[in-house]
Design an enzyme around this catalytic site. Structure first.
Site, PDB file in Angstrom:
ATOM      1  N   HIS A 142      -7.271  -5.990  -1.351  1.00 47.21           N
ATOM      2  CA  HIS A 142      -6.066  -5.304  -0.860  1.00 47.21           C
ATOM      3  C   HIS A 142      -5.402  -6.166   0.212  1.00 47.21           C
ATOM      4  CE1 HIS A 142      -3.814  -1.560  -0.786  1.00 47.21           C
ATOM      5  NE2 HIS A 142      -3.923  -1.457   0.524  1.00 47.21           N
TER       6      HIS A 142
ATOM      7  N   ASP B 199      -8.609  -5.484  -6.143  1.00 52.50           N
ATOM      8  CA  ASP B 199      -8.280  -4.432  -5.186  1.00 52.50           C
ATOM      9  C   ASP B 199      -9.054  -3.174  -5.564  1.00 52.50           C
ATOM     10  OD1 ASP B 199      -7.155  -2.552  -3.485  1.00 52.50           O
ATOM     11  OD2 ASP B 199      -5.116  -3.327  -3.714  1.00 52.50           O
TER      12      ASP B 199
ATOM     13  N   SER C  74       0.829  -1.198   0.000  1.00 47.61           N
ATOM     14  CA  SER C  74       0.000   0.000   0.000  1.00 47.61           C
ATOM     15  C   SER C  74       0.867   1.254   0.000  1.00 47.61           C
ATOM     16  CB  SER C  74      -0.963  -0.050   1.187  1.00 47.61           C
ATOM     17  OG  SER C  74      -2.046   0.845   1.004  1.00 47.61           O
TER      18      SER C  74
END
Length: 653
Positions: free
Chosen positions: A335, A304, A198
């Site tokens: 994610h 995602d 991320s």
């Protein structure tokens, strides 16, 4: 094709002579084979734990002195005593004190002397005993670092780059935040690999895009490649709030008190109009792909919806154009870190990747297939290259009519129109659930049931010509696999995994830092359709990404929507569908009005990356097409295996 790494040993004439004599007189029985794998021969319990504060050369918080970024280090003690230097694995993150890392939200912890006790995740536990140092960097404005959080901008990137510069003798560091003794990194050879999920992986992308010397590889997991595309999709707002709010969420108490000016700059530079500003240019790493020196092992979940797959698609394509050595894993998850959906294979592959890139071991990983793709839950296939050779952008065209008034999707241009009215209360899943019926909030187009598998691999785009009834309008374009399947339940809060209570251990533990983590399993769902790819846009940005304009009701506008990258096989018996609609609930915000749009089908088309191109589509739908080379049918390619053909195939980028 990936760029191969060649290891060259430079020798002076004297050392060359010694090498020749050694080669002549050394008996084969005593020659030692080159190492192929680092082994856990060093003590983790007795590893050196230290912290330094690296000068970034910036003063973002305006206190009159340069900001210093905190770097916590865990490194094996034995190599330094033996006069040997070690490479570095580094994770630069804003989350070490506010939010945690990994599936168990681990934070950094410290002893009474301020030395790190727990480093989140398994990287230090596993790699330090194998001869690596691990460095956890607090981005500026977070945890123990000075400065202000600027969400992917100069300060974010500079704070991590400065640490790499220090590791290579080009920056200054000190033993305390206030000053202290200057500290040199004499224990490392400077070869650094960055990793992170991320925001952490985003920093790895951004630092690689500076071309900093010493950064040998990055492993970005579910990472952003351009911050504009995190908040907007071609002018359509994707999230409430903006980067100023995100900065406030992660910054330390000290930054909260001193960084109001940076917060205002973030807010003013990211208007909710969706216009492109200088702030977004600074945070666009794709434009600087030509500067990347590091190899890239990219990992992303194809479902995602936080960091959408457009991010990896445009980054991957830009790196490919520059010939960057690269590897990719694509899962069915949202994610999620690969440690939590393919743990054993992930640790082994990451180990071999770092051994190859940072230690120079010839373990063959650079000669293995470029891509691993999760085709079904826990079922993986490989591709020698990605997208596979033989992948061609194929133009598919919608047509009105068909069964029950539902449109069709094929290779031939058709006249006619379709009309829909934006309904902000409905989403892509609502549209897909009613694809076989005509409904007022969407225009849907389907192929006939396929007679053979059809694989999409790469990024698609959909060009739409539409006439709105109001001065503002948003568009969504969605590709759907219509047919029953069992998939990872990415719509669940855990985005495709279930966390169990049993633990497995990956590396060595101490009393304060366990190497044991909760196991997971795939959380699956039985579905009647699968959304393959999606994209959104504000029609007012049809002419320019820089600035949107009000629309003239009754006038036709043409805009191309860039869809998220994917790798998906539509199986025989299923149908491929295209949906064109307005607001996609919970994914984009609605426009100021609720327009009705009339789509000109003769000027609307989807350009889809199909393995085998138009001929593969024609074969799967019993249509008629060639690949443009003297009428030779294009072969079907699935999962990197090409059917025999006399034709020459050009590698896709």
């Amino acid at each position: 094709m990936p760029k191969r790494t060649r290891m060259t040993i430079w020798r002076t004439p004297a050392t060359l002579a010694v090498a020749i004599l050694t080669a002549v007189f050394l008996a084969p029985a005593t020659a030692r084979a080159a190492p192929r794998e680092s082994r856990p021969v060093y003590s983790y319990a007795h590893a050196i734990r230290e912290s330094v504060w690296v000068d970034t050369g910036l003063d973002e918080d305006g206190d009159g002195r340069n900001d210093r970024v905190a770097a916590d280090i865990v490194r094996p003690a034995e190599p330094a005593r033996q006069g040997r230097k070690v490479p570095v694995i580094m994770d630069a993150s804003p989350y070490y004190s506010c939010c945690g890392r990994g599936n168990e939200s681990q934070l950094k912890t410290y002893d009474t002397h301020g030395h790190v006790v727990q480093m989140p995740l398994f990287y230090d536990n596993y790699f330090v005993p194998r001869g690596y140092a691990f460095v956890g960097v607090d981005l500026t404005g977070t945890n123990r670092s000075d400065g202000c959080v600027d969400v992917g901008g100069r300060s974010d990137i500079r704070s991590a780059k400065a640490v790499i510069d220090w590791l290579n003798g080009r920056a200054r560091a000190y033993s305390s935040r206030a000053g202290g003794t200057p500290v040199k990194a004499g224990w490392t050879n400077g070869r650094t690999g960055m990793i992170g999920k991320s925001w952490d992986g985003t920093i790895a992308n951004g630092v690689a895009a500076t071309g900093v010397k010493g950064l040998k590889t990055i492993v970005p997991i579910s990472a952003i490649s351009s911050w504009y595309d995190y908040y907007f999709a071609q002018g359509a707002p994707l999230y409430d709030g903006g980067p100023d709010e995100l900065a406030g969420y992660v910054q330390s108490d000290g930054a909260q008190a001193h960084c109001a000016a940076v917060q205002r700059r973030l807010a003013e530079g990211s208007p909710r109009s969706g216009d492109w500003t200088r702030l977004w240019t600074e945070r666009d790493y794709v434009k600087d792909a030509a500067k990347v020196r590091a190899s890239v092992f990219l990992v992303h979940g194809m479902q995602d919806l936080n960091v959408r797959t457009k991010h990896f698609g445009q980054w991957w394509d830009a790196l490919a154009r520059q010939g960057v050595e690269r590897k990719i894993w694509l899962s069915q998850t949202g994610h999620v870190d690969p440690f939590d959906y393919r743990r054993g294979a992930w640790v082994d592959t990451l180990h071999r990747w770092f051994d190859h890139e940072l230690l120079g071991y010839d373990n063959g990983i650079d000669r293995e297939p470029m891509a691993d793709i999760e085709r079904h839950p826990d079922r993986w296939v490989t591709s020698a290259a990605w997208p596979p050779r033989g992948t061609r952008a194929t133009v598919l065209r919608p047509a009105a009519g068909g069964q029950a008034g539902v449109g069709t999707l094929g290779l031939r241009r058709a006249a006619g129109t379709e009309t829909f009215t934006d309904d902000p209360g409905l989403s892509e899943t609502d549209w897909a659930a009613h694809l076989t019926a005509s409904t007022p909030e969407k225009a849907g187009f389907l192929t006939a049931p396929l007679s053979r598998d059809l694989r999409l691999a790469g990024s698609a785009e959909v060009t739409v010509t539409a006439t709105p009834t109001t001065a503002s309008a948003h568009l969504s374009a969605v590709l759907v696999d219509v047919g029953p399947a069992s998939i990872r339940d990415y719509a669940d809060s855990a985005e495709g995994i279930t966390t169990l209570t049993d633990r497995t251990c990956w590396g060595e533990s101490t009393a304060g830092d366990s190497a044991c983590f909760k196991e997971t399993r795939a959380k699956t769902a039985a579905v009647d359709y699968t959304v393959v790819s999606r994209g959104w846009a504000d029609l007012g940005h049809y002419a320019s990404a820089t600035k949107g304009v009000p629309l003239t009701p009754g006038r036709a506008y043409t805009m191309t929507l860039r869809l998220a990258a994917t790798d998906h096989v539509v199986p025989a018996g299923h149908r491929l569908a295209l949906i064109v609609a307005g607001t996609d609930k919970d994914l984009i915000d609605p426009p100021a009005t609720r327009p009705t749009l009339t789509v000109d089908l003769s000027r609307t088309a989807a350009k889809v990356p199909l393995v085998g191109g138009a001929a593969a589509f024609a074969q799967a739908t019993d249509a008629h097409a060639t690949d443009g080379r003297a009428g030779i049918p294009a072969p079907t390619v699935l999962d990197g295996v090409r059917a025999p053909s006399a034709g020459r195939h050009i590698p896709a980028s």
